[in-house]
Design an enzyme around this catalytic site. Structure first.
Site, PDB file in Angstrom:
ATOM      1  N   ASP A   4      49.790   5.176  85.322  1.00 53.33           N
ATOM      2  CA  ASP A   4      49.796   3.586  85.165  1.00 53.33           C
ATOM      3  C   ASP A   4      50.896   3.225  86.415  1.00 53.33           C
ATOM      4  OD1 ASP A   4      49.965   1.074  84.872  1.00 53.33           O
ATOM      5  OD2 ASP A   4      51.375   1.177  83.096  1.00 53.33           O
ATOM      6  N   ASP A  49      51.567  -1.764  82.820  1.00 55.90           N
ATOM      7  CA  ASP A  49      50.655  -2.442  81.851  1.00 55.90           C
ATOM      8  C   ASP A  49      50.216  -1.785  80.731  1.00 55.90           C
ATOM      9  OD1 ASP A  49      48.960  -1.337  83.103  1.00 55.90           O
ATOM     10  OD2 ASP A  49      47.556  -3.062  83.359  1.00 55.90           O
ATOM     11  N   ASP A  66      45.381   3.484  86.072  1.00 55.65           N
ATOM     12  CA  ASP A  66      44.858   2.569  87.249  1.00 55.65           C
ATOM     13  C   ASP A  66      44.644   3.523  88.482  1.00 55.65           C
ATOM     14  OD1 ASP A  66      47.225   2.379  88.543  1.00 55.65           O
ATOM     15  OD2 ASP A  66      47.846   0.816  86.825  1.00 55.65           O
ATOM     16  N   ASP A 125      31.191   8.130  87.326  1.00 52.15           N
ATOM     17  CA  ASP A 125      30.470   8.305  86.157  1.00 52.15           C
ATOM     18  C   ASP A 125      29.352   7.438  86.286  1.00 52.15           C
ATOM     19  OD1 ASP A 125      29.906   8.995  83.388  1.00 52.15           O
ATOM     20  OD2 ASP A 125      32.032   9.599  83.321  1.00 52.15           O
ATOM     21  N   ASP A 142      26.114  10.366  82.674  1.00 52.28           N
ATOM     22  CA  ASP A 142      26.517  10.408  81.404  1.00 52.28           C
ATOM     23  C   ASP A 142      25.289  10.339  80.498  1.00 52.28           C
ATOM     24  OD1 ASP A 142      28.695   9.384  79.364  1.00 52.28           O
ATOM     25  OD2 ASP A 142      27.167   7.795  79.165  1.00 52.28           O
ATOM     26  N   GLU A 146      25.483  15.588  82.125  1.00 48.54           N
ATOM     27  CA  GLU A 146      25.948  15.601  80.703  1.00 48.54           C
ATOM     28  C   GLU A 146      24.643  15.824  79.782  1.00 48.54           C
ATOM     29  OE1 GLU A 146      28.545  13.819  77.071  1.00 48.54           O
ATOM     30  OE2 GLU A 146      26.925  12.486  78.131  1.00 48.54           O
ATOM     31  N   HIS A 204      36.875  14.342  77.888  1.00 50.88           N
ATOM     32  CA  HIS A 204      37.368  13.308  76.906  1.00 50.88           C
ATOM     33  C   HIS A 204      36.594  12.961  75.547  1.00 50.88           C
ATOM     34  CE1 HIS A 204      33.653  11.768  78.889  1.00 50.88           C
ATOM     35  NE2 HIS A 204      33.693  10.709  78.423  1.00 50.88           N
ATOM     36  N   ASP A 205      35.688  13.546  75.420  1.00 46.86           N
ATOM     37  CA  ASP A 205      34.866  13.619  74.175  1.00 46.86           C
ATOM     38  C   ASP A 205      35.322  14.747  73.138  1.00 46.86           C
ATOM     39  OD1 ASP A 205      33.531  11.422  74.919  1.00 46.86           O
ATOM     40  OD2 ASP A 205      31.986  12.719  75.705  1.00 46.86           O
TER      41      ASP A 205
HETATM   42  O1  TEU Z   1      28.709  11.004  75.859  1.00 50.65           O
HETATM   43  C1  TEU Z   1      27.414  11.387  75.481  1.00 50.65           C
HETATM   44  C2  TEU Z   1      27.337  11.998  73.872  1.00 50.65           C
HETATM   45  O2  TEU Z   1      26.177  12.692  73.719  1.00 50.65           O
HETATM   46  C3  TEU Z   1      27.887  11.456  72.816  1.00 50.65           C
HETATM   47  O3  TEU Z   1      27.149  11.298  71.694  1.00 50.65           O
HETATM   48  C4  TEU Z   1      29.071  12.392  72.418  1.00 50.65           C
HETATM   49  O4  TEU Z   1      28.594  13.715  71.895  1.00 50.65           O
HETATM   50  C5  TEU Z   1      30.425  11.730  71.138  1.00 50.65           C
HETATM   51  O5  TEU Z   1      31.016  11.437  72.145  1.00 50.65           O
HETATM   52  C6  TEU Z   1      30.558  12.600  70.235  1.00 50.65           C
HETATM   53  O6  TEU Z   1      31.488  11.797  69.683  1.00 50.65           O
HETATM   54  C7  TEU Z   1      28.948  10.207  76.697  1.00 50.65           C
HETATM   55  C8  TEU Z   1      30.385  10.122  77.170  1.00 50.65           C
HETATM   56  O7  TEU Z   1      30.962  11.071  77.565  1.00 50.65           O
HETATM   57  C9  TEU Z   1      31.181   9.358  75.974  1.00 50.65           C
HETATM   58  O8  TEU Z   1      32.395   9.163  76.378  1.00 50.65           O
HETATM   59  C10 TEU Z   1      30.440   8.073  75.667  1.00 50.65           C
HETATM   60  O9  TEU Z   1      30.645   7.433  74.644  1.00 50.65           O
HETATM   61  C11 TEU Z   1      28.870   8.088  75.607  1.00 50.65           C
HETATM   62  O10 TEU Z   1      28.334   8.848  76.558  1.00 50.65           O
HETATM   63  C12 TEU Z   1      28.048   6.885  75.525  1.00 50.65           C
HETATM   64  O11 TEU Z   1      28.320   6.265  77.155  1.00 50.65           O
HETATM   65 CA    CA Z   2      47.927  -0.302  84.824  1.00 51.51          CA
END
Ligand code: TEU
Ligand code: CA
Length: 581
Positions: free
Chosen positions: A21, A25, A29, A98, A199, A256, A328-329
């Site tokens: 950041d 905030d 960013d 993305d 994505d 993905e 991140h998932d």
């Molecule tokens: O994730 C796609 C996806 O297939 C998701 O169902 C994933 O398996 C899920 O996050 C599990 O809980 C992508 C992105 O990486 C994710 O962050 C997004 O939320 C999603 O697409 C929708 O854009």
């Molecule tokens: Ca910021």
């Protein structure tokens, strides 16, 4: 395989909201990313994937885009984005954004127009259908829970959303929509973007007919993954997308993509494939359950090893995969693939070596190089992620008590990887001068970049050593293109493979066992099944020895340090070695 500029690189994923950041905030960013480009360059990163920074109401953390041509003010301005591209270029770092085109935000002007006139031109940009006898058109379940259909007020119509209801699906059957998407993709590529991570791309093709499928839970709904099994012909769209946008720009694209068959793999990332590469998700899917997180099983080290080997075998000679242990998932890799007793620095370095040395493009997710761990959430109120909240409800629904539900969700939550990056042991981990948008992991006092960078035997130092080795011209050819040959596969909790190049072979071997282990190297077999008795064995990297620059020095005298005696190699608990054999 045709050689590409990016094959030898190391990639890094930034989740902008949680990286750095710059204005207090509490939200990371673009200027914050620019500030840290030197850090990434020093680490040895050549490709950067940045999760969405487009204009977004943030129902799904930016994966719900309201305008593809604007940067969200929370992340900065378009001028900041241009500066990021420029500054990255100076450092020889290629930037990927993305590309989220399965859906947009319900606040996108297209959807606003569609709502105002569902039968008009923009209604055709989405899937808008009439209900059946007062029910939604089909019994499909959203990835985030509940029906995929949301009623449009004042009508008997519904719109389709496979993810959150604020993420209406775009209608790829409509050529006009496809044209709009291609125009936008080209606009970004013309700006100097190197490419995209795609994505949820497999979702853009729906079954031709909207009909019910057998329910798989008491809610009477059917999992979308099952529904998509009935959709065919996605290649039509992906081929067109490639030809109209990626190919003319020679863009780098990483899909993905979940669950492809062996034949499809070639279609996707083979010569002339739709994408440059795609993530290998085999190990992230291992142990997952259709019933929900409560029913998932955490993979063992043996599971992990076999997932990697299968994917390496399937992709050999077909295409170049992108390898990860987290994103991140997903939970943090070190909190998911390592047994509890292995969740320390030795274990982290071991896991790092095992995935990083596989054939493919390694991606490091922000903080992974520090050994960042799953978040330390005390209550479900501390979670932001929509899917975590849904899975928590699900746990309670099937009879878990609150403590059990919290435990499950704390393991799998997508917020685990989304806690702010730990730059230092100062207030707010040096991430922000304000209040972070998501709770920091309190372990930042111990695990942070400042400390990691100062110590020669840290996880960070080990990642740097691995990257240096990949970039070392003496070994790069073998590491980038050598075949992966699993060896010593019967040794439980030992993961070992050769990277077999033209004139050189590397042995990557790691011990997931808490006991020290002796393995017989003369048992190693070549790909042609000839027994190999290693003559000279040269130690390149040892995860349990402090490393900084020594790995690119000549091998002088290091044979002596090699723990091999008459063909028997001794591995300490959780040790990883990289040897030239
Ligand atoms: O994730 C796609 C996806 O297939 C998701 O169902 C994933 O398996 C899920 O996050 C599990 O809980 C992508 C992105 O990486 C994710 O962050 C997004 O939320 C999603 O697409 C929708 O854009
Ligand atoms: Ca910021």
């Amino acid at each position: 395989m045709e050689r590409k500029w990016w094959h030898g690189k190391v990639a890094y994923q930034i989740y902008p909201k949680s990286f750095k950041d710059s204005n207090g905030d509490g939200i990371g960013d673009i200027p914050g990313i620019i500030e840290k480009l030197d850090y990434l360059q020093e680490l040895g990163i050549g490709v950067l994937w940045i999760s969405p920074v487009y204009l977004s109401p943030c129902a799904d953390q930016g994966y719900d885009i309201a305008d593809y041509y604007q940067i969200d003010p929370m992340f900065g301005t378009m001028a900041d984005m241009d500066r990021l591209l420029e500054e990255a270029k100076k450092r020889d770092i290629a930037v990927l954004m993305d590309l989220v085109v399965n859906h947009c935000s319900d606040e996108h002007v297209w959807f606003q127009k569609a709502l105002a006139d569902p039968d008009g031109e923009y209604g055709q940009y989405f899937y808008i259908e009439e209900g059946k006898n007062g029910n939604p058109p089909t019994n499909w379940r959203s990835y985030f829970g509940g029906s995929v259909w949301e009623p449009i007020p004042g009508t008997d119509k519904y719109y389709l959303h496979l993810f959150h209801k604020k993420q209406p699906d775009l209608n790829w059957r409509n050529p006009k929509l496809r044209e709009e998407i291609y125009k936008m993709v080209n606009w970004w590529l013309d700006k100097g973007l190197a490419g995209f991570r795609l994505d949820a791309i497999i979702n853009i093709r729906k079954p031709l007919v909207f009909e019910d499928y057998p329910a798989d839970r008491e809610d009477g709904l059917c999992d979308m993954g099952q529904v998509l099994e009935h959709a065919s012909g996605i290649g039509e769209y992906l081929g067109e997308l490639r030809d109209q946008t990626f190919r003319p720009h020679d863009a780098l694209t990483i899909g993905e993509v979940f669950n492809v068959t062996d034949e499809e793999l070639k279609e996707f990332i083979g010569e002339n494939g739709y994408f440059s590469s795609m993530f290998d998700f085999r190990q992230t899917l291992e142990g997952k359950s259709l019933l929900g997180w409560y029913d998932c099983r955490i993979p063992t080290p043996e599971d992990y090893k076999w997932c990697c080997f299968k994917s390496q075998k399937n992709s050999e000679g077909v295409g170049y995969l992108a390898n990860i242990i987290e994103n991140h998932d997903e939970p943090r890799g070190v909190s998911h693939y390592l047994l509890k007793e292995a969740q320390h620095e030795d274990g982290k370095k071991l896991l790092a070596a095992m995935y990083f040395m596989l054939k493919g493009l390694p991606f490091i997710y922000q903080g992974q190089e520090l050994g960042m761990e799953n978040g330390a959430f005390q209550s479900v109120d501390e979670l932001e992620d929509v899917s975590s909240l849904d899975e928590y409800r699900r746990c309670l629904e099937v009879g878990c008590d609150e403590a059990q539900a919290l435990k499950v969700v704390c393991h799998y939550s997508r917020d685990n990887a989304r806690t702010p990056y730990q730059w230092s042991d100062e207030e707010q981990a040096g991430f922000t001068t304000g209040t972070p948008w998501l709770k920091l992991n309190p372990n930042y006092r111990r695990i942070n970049a400042k400390e990691q960078m100062a110590r020669r035997d840290s996880v960070y130092a080990w990642y740097r050593a691995l990257i240096r080795l990949r970039n070392n011209p003496e070994y790069a050819e073998t590491i980038v293109y050598g075949e992966t040959v699993p060896v010593l596969t019967a040794e439980k909790d030992i993961m070992a493979y050769l990277r077999s190049g033209e004139n050189q072979r590397l042995l990557v071997i790691g011990n997931f066992d808490g006991e020290s282990r002796k393995v017989n190297l003369s048992g190693i077999r070549n790909e042609d099944e000839r027994t190999t008795v290693p003559g000279a064995v040269k130690l390149l990297l040892n995860s349990q020895k402090a490393v900084t620059e020594e790995y690119d020095q000549k091998a002088q005298g290091r044979e002596k340090e090699c723990p091999v005696d008459q063909g028997i190699l001794t591995l300490a608990p959780y040790q990883a070695l990289i040897l030239e054999v």
